[in-house]
Design a protein around this motif. Structure first.
Motif, PDB file in Angstrom:
ATOM      1  N   PHE A  32      19.847   8.506   2.041  1.00  0.00           N
ATOM      2  CA  PHE A  32      19.153   7.747   3.077  1.00  0.00           C
ATOM      3  C   PHE A  32      19.916   6.441   3.277  1.00  0.00           C
ATOM      4  O   PHE A  32      20.270   5.772   2.306  1.00  0.00           O
ATOM      5  CB  PHE A  32      17.712   7.488   2.643  1.00  0.00           C
ATOM      6  N   PRO A  33      20.188   6.029   4.517  1.00  0.00           N
ATOM      7  CA  PRO A  33      21.177   4.971   4.721  1.00  0.00           C
ATOM      8  C   PRO A  33      20.707   3.549   4.477  1.00  0.00           C
ATOM      9  O   PRO A  33      21.546   2.650   4.368  1.00  0.00           O
ATOM     10  CB  PRO A  33      21.566   5.154   6.192  1.00  0.00           C
ATOM     11  N   LEU A  34      19.394   3.307   4.387  1.00  0.00           N
ATOM     12  CA  LEU A  34      18.893   1.934   4.301  1.00  0.00           C
ATOM     13  C   LEU A  34      18.057   1.736   3.040  1.00  0.00           C
ATOM     14  O   LEU A  34      17.530   2.686   2.451  1.00  0.00           O
ATOM     15  CB  LEU A  34      18.049   1.594   5.532  1.00  0.00           C
ATOM     16  N   LEU A  35      17.929   0.476   2.659  1.00  0.00           N
ATOM     17  CA  LEU A  35      17.086   0.050   1.544  1.00  0.00           C
ATOM     18  C   LEU A  35      16.233  -1.109   2.056  1.00  0.00           C
ATOM     19  O   LEU A  35      16.768  -2.088   2.587  1.00  0.00           O
ATOM     20  CB  LEU A  35      17.954  -0.379   0.361  1.00  0.00           C
ATOM     21  N   ILE A  36      14.921  -0.981   1.905  1.00  0.00           N
ATOM     22  CA  ILE A  36      13.969  -1.952   2.444  1.00  0.00           C
ATOM     23  C   ILE A  36      13.280  -2.656   1.282  1.00  0.00           C
ATOM     24  O   ILE A  36      12.736  -2.006   0.385  1.00  0.00           O
ATOM     25  CB  ILE A  36      12.907  -1.263   3.332  1.00  0.00           C
ATOM     26  N   LYS A  37      13.293  -4.005   1.306  1.00  0.00           N
ATOM     27  CA  LYS A  37      12.766  -4.783   0.192  1.00  0.00           C
ATOM     28  C   LYS A  37      11.844  -5.904   0.674  1.00  0.00           C
ATOM     29  O   LYS A  37      11.972  -6.390   1.797  1.00  0.00           O
ATOM     30  CB  LYS A  37      13.904  -5.457  -0.590  1.00  0.00           C
ATOM     31  N   LEU A  38      10.979  -6.345  -0.236  1.00  0.00           N
ATOM     32  CA  LEU A  38      10.315  -7.644  -0.149  1.00  0.00           C
ATOM     33  C   LEU A  38      10.801  -8.462  -1.340  1.00  0.00           C
ATOM     34  O   LEU A  38      10.876  -7.948  -2.466  1.00  0.00           O
ATOM     35  CB  LEU A  38       8.795  -7.502  -0.203  1.00  0.00           C
ATOM     36  N   LEU A  39      11.130  -9.744  -1.107  1.00  0.00           N
ATOM     37  CA  LEU A  39      11.647 -10.612  -2.163  1.00  0.00           C
ATOM     38  C   LEU A  39      10.807 -11.878  -2.272  1.00  0.00           C
ATOM     39  O   LEU A  39      10.498 -12.515  -1.265  1.00  0.00           O
ATOM     40  CB  LEU A  39      13.103 -11.009  -1.870  1.00  0.00           C
ATOM     41  N   ASP A  40      10.465 -12.210  -3.512  1.00  0.00           N
ATOM     42  CA  ASP A  40       9.776 -13.462  -3.818  1.00  0.00           C
ATOM     43  C   ASP A  40      10.759 -14.367  -4.545  1.00  0.00           C
ATOM     44  O   ASP A  40      11.090 -14.136  -5.708  1.00  0.00           O
ATOM     45  CB  ASP A  40       8.547 -13.193  -4.687  1.00  0.00           C
ATOM     46  N   GLU A  76       0.960  -4.240  -6.245  1.00  0.00           N
ATOM     47  CA  GLU A  76       0.403  -4.301  -7.592  1.00  0.00           C
ATOM     48  C   GLU A  76       1.545  -4.612  -8.550  1.00  0.00           C
ATOM     49  O   GLU A  76       2.470  -3.824  -8.704  1.00  0.00           O
ATOM     50  CB  GLU A  76      -0.253  -2.974  -7.959  1.00  0.00           C
ATOM     51  N   LEU A  77       1.461  -5.768  -9.204  1.00  0.00           N
ATOM     52  CA  LEU A  77       2.570  -6.245 -10.011  1.00  0.00           C
ATOM     53  C   LEU A  77       2.250  -6.164 -11.495  1.00  0.00           C
ATOM     54  O   LEU A  77       1.151  -6.524 -11.918  1.00  0.00           O
ATOM     55  CB  LEU A  77       2.907  -7.695  -9.655  1.00  0.00           C
ATOM     56  N   PRO A  78       3.213  -5.754 -12.298  1.00  0.00           N
ATOM     57  CA  PRO A  78       3.058  -5.868 -13.744  1.00  0.00           C
ATOM     58  C   PRO A  78       3.240  -7.315 -14.164  1.00  0.00           C
ATOM     59  O   PRO A  78       3.645  -8.161 -13.351  1.00  0.00           O
ATOM     60  CB  PRO A  78       4.198  -4.981 -14.272  1.00  0.00           C
ATOM     61  N   PRO A  79       2.978  -7.651 -15.423  1.00  0.00           N
ATOM     62  CA  PRO A  79       3.243  -9.017 -15.876  1.00  0.00           C
ATOM     63  C   PRO A  79       4.716  -9.368 -15.732  1.00  0.00           C
ATOM     64  O   PRO A  79       5.587  -8.497 -15.739  1.00  0.00           O
ATOM     65  CB  PRO A  79       2.820  -8.983 -17.353  1.00  0.00           C
ATOM     66  N   GLY A  80       4.993 -10.664 -15.585  1.00  0.00           N
ATOM     67  CA  GLY A  80       6.375 -11.107 -15.549  1.00  0.00           C
ATOM     68  C   GLY A  80       6.740 -11.791 -14.247  1.00  0.00           C
ATOM     69  O   GLY A  80       5.901 -11.961 -13.347  1.00  0.00           O
ATOM     70  N   ALA A  81       8.000 -12.184 -14.169  1.00  0.00           N
ATOM     71  CA  ALA A  81       8.549 -12.820 -12.971  1.00  0.00           C
ATOM     72  C   ALA A  81       9.078 -11.721 -12.059  1.00  0.00           C
ATOM     73  O   ALA A  81      10.155 -11.164 -12.284  1.00  0.00           O
ATOM     74  CB  ALA A  81       9.667 -13.783 -13.355  1.00  0.00           C
ATOM     75  N   ILE A  82       8.322 -11.405 -11.025  1.00  0.00           N
ATOM     76  CA  ILE A  82       8.665 -10.277 -10.153  1.00  0.00           C
ATOM     77  C   ILE A  82       9.382 -10.803  -8.920  1.00  0.00           C
ATOM     78  O   ILE A  82       8.813 -11.563  -8.134  1.00  0.00           O
ATOM     79  CB  ILE A  82       7.410  -9.482  -9.756  1.00  0.00           C
ATOM     80  N   GLY A  83      10.626 -10.386  -8.773  1.00  0.00           N
ATOM     81  CA  GLY A  83      11.438 -10.867  -7.673  1.00  0.00           C
ATOM     82  C   GLY A  83      11.521  -9.920  -6.491  1.00  0.00           C
ATOM     83  O   GLY A  83      11.646 -10.362  -5.354  1.00  0.00           O
ATOM     84  N   GLU A  84      11.461  -8.598  -6.742  1.00  0.00           N
ATOM     85  CA  GLU A  84      11.707  -7.643  -5.663  1.00  0.00           C
ATOM     86  C   GLU A  84      10.714  -6.492  -5.715  1.00  0.00           C
ATOM     87  O   GLU A  84      10.389  -5.984  -6.789  1.00  0.00           O
ATOM     88  CB  GLU A  84      13.125  -7.069  -5.764  1.00  0.00           C
ATOM     89  N   GLY A  85      10.290  -6.077  -4.531  1.00  0.00           N
ATOM     90  CA  GLY A  85       9.620  -4.807  -4.350  1.00  0.00           C
ATOM     91  C   GLY A  85      10.487  -3.952  -3.454  1.00  0.00           C
ATOM     92  O   GLY A  85      10.688  -4.303  -2.289  1.00  0.00           O
ATOM     93  N   TRP A  86      11.040  -2.884  -3.998  1.00  0.00           N
ATOM     94  CA  TRP A  86      11.824  -1.953  -3.187  1.00  0.00           C
ATOM     95  C   TRP A  86      10.824  -1.026  -2.495  1.00  0.00           C
ATOM     96  O   TRP A  86      10.208  -0.174  -3.129  1.00  0.00           O
ATOM     97  CB  TRP A  86      12.797  -1.171  -4.053  1.00  0.00           C
ATOM     98  N   MET A  87      10.649  -1.205  -1.206  1.00  0.00           N
ATOM     99  CA  MET A  87       9.583  -0.533  -0.472  1.00  0.00           C
ATOM    100  C   MET A  87       9.963   0.875  -0.030  1.00  0.00           C
ATOM    101  O   MET A  87       9.138   1.783  -0.043  1.00  0.00           O
ATOM    102  CB  MET A  87       9.182  -1.385   0.734  1.00  0.00           C
ATOM    103  N   ILE A  88      11.214   1.037   0.386  1.00  0.00           N
ATOM    104  CA  ILE A  88      11.741   2.348   0.788  1.00  0.00           C
ATOM    105  C   ILE A  88      13.142   2.432   0.222  1.00  0.00           C
ATOM    106  O   ILE A  88      14.028   1.680   0.634  1.00  0.00           O
ATOM    107  CB  ILE A  88      11.749   2.527   2.319  1.00  0.00           C
ATOM    108  N   SER A  89      13.349   3.332  -0.724  1.00  0.00           N
ATOM    109  CA  SER A  89      14.638   3.360  -1.420  1.00  0.00           C
ATOM    110  C   SER A  89      15.012   4.768  -1.851  1.00  0.00           C
ATOM    111  O   SER A  89      14.205   5.494  -2.443  1.00  0.00           O
ATOM    112  CB  SER A  89      14.599   2.448  -2.655  1.00  0.00           C
ATOM    113  N   ASP A  90      16.269   5.106  -1.592  1.00  0.00           N
ATOM    114  CA  ASP A  90      16.887   6.342  -2.065  1.00  0.00           C
ATOM    115  C   ASP A  90      18.106   5.982  -2.917  1.00  0.00           C
ATOM    116  O   ASP A  90      19.111   6.673  -2.905  1.00  0.00           O
ATOM    117  CB  ASP A  90      17.287   7.209  -0.857  1.00  0.00           C
TER     118      ASP A  90
END
Length: 325
Positions: free
Chosen positions: A86-94, A30-44
């Motif tokens: 937490f040792p990793l960061l998981i992303k989706l990038l457009d 679910e994206l807000p308005p704007g140019a969305i480049g990244e979704g940080w899916m699992i992040s600490d």
């Protein structure tokens, strides 16, 4: 009351980027308005801590879960040696436009920002438009002096190695590797839990605030691995159902790709959590105490104490854990 371990799904932290678009909507975000480049899916990471979206721990941040459950849920290898997170960061990038040409430092770089680790990462190409490409390393016989002259003369693009990409390609990008995602790709990224990036070139374009973004030439030239850092690439498009293929292996993460057409049984171990990223398809994730419907774009953190679990349906899955040192 103690909480029995279960697969954790998080609400993505959404990042607007000058190079972003709207393609992550196709993966359920679910994206807000704007140019969305990244979704940080699992992040600490302090720049974007994700919160649990399901089950008894709903609403808690990954940092709170780490503090409450520690190695019991994340495993004996489930924290960063540099900062305990937490040792990793998981992303989706457009990547609707080209990203900056950049490089990341190693853990031992003396000028790392306080609390940061180095940043080794990998990319799995989820979608690519015809002719899409990335920048992946330097051309042969490059050194700091050659790069410096090229930058001063505005010829940095002449020093970079470009490769065409398609869906199903996987790239391992150790710290010190010059790289850039280019327009027309959607990418799953698995990386060390770091947000430190040194930009070499940004196409002389303004950022979201209308000003040119900062470059980090001195740091970049110091951390580049001119003789190579062990980067590798793999075409995974010819996999068979039921097969698991290692697509990235580093001291920080082990990533496998699997094709599931019926049912796949596995088990978590006390050494490491497991992250499941659904790259394509739809199906189900079942464990002793429950079941979830899963679909493309979703990520799940399986605690180290979860025990056995099953996935079934028609799924392409990226499975990630922390390897033994």
């Amino acid at each position: 009351m103690s909480i029995k371990p279960y697969p954790l799904q998080f609400k993505a932290e959404i990042k607007e980027r000058i190079w972003g678009g709207r393609a992550l909507e196709d993966f359920g975000l679910e994206l807000p308005p704007g140019a969305i480049g990244e979704g940080w899916m699992i992040s600490d990471h302090p720049n974007g801590i994700t919160r649990v979206a399901n089950g008894p721990l709903q609403g808690l941040g990954l940092d709170q879960i780490r503090e409450a459950y520690g190695s019991e849920w994340f495993g004996t290898r489930g924290s960063s040696a540099s900062n305990g997170r937490f040792p990793l960061l998981i992303k989706l990038l457009d990547c609707n436009d080209d990203l900056s040409v950049q490089v990341h430092p190693t853990d031992d770089y003396e000028d790392l920002p306080e609390g940061e680790s180095g940043k080794t990462e990998m990319w799995y190409i989820l979608d690519a438009k015809p002719g899409a490409k990335i920048i992946y390393g330097l051309k042969e016989h490059m050194d700091a002096q050659t790069m410096t002259v090229a930058i001063e003369e505005g010829r940095i693009m002449d020093t970079l190695h470009e490769v065409n990409v398609k869906a199903g390609d996987a790239f391992y990008i150790p710290a010190g590797t010059v790289h850039a995602l280019c327009s027309g790709v959607v990418v799953a990224e698995i990386q060390q839990n770091s947000d430190t990036t040194y930009r070499l070139f940004d196409y002389d374009r303004p950022g979201l605030d209308g000003k040119l973004r900062e470059l980090h030439i001195e740091d970049s030239l110091r951390v580049i691995a001119y003789d190579g850092a062990g980067a590798s690439r793999m075409d995974t498009t010819n996999m068979a159902p039921g097969q698991w293929l290692t697509i990235a292996s580093s001291p920080y993460f082990l990533v496998e790709k699997g094709l599931i057409q019926e049912k796949e049984a596995a088990a978590a171990t006390k050494d490491s959590f497991v992250i499941l990223m659904i790259a394509d398809g739809e199906g189900h994730l079942r464990w002793e105490d429950g079941e979830l419907t899963v679909r493309a774009g979703e990520c799940f953190l399986l605690p180290a104490t979860l025990g056995g679990y099953e996935m079934y349906g028609a799924l392409t899955v990226l499975r990630c854990s922390v390897p033994a040192s």
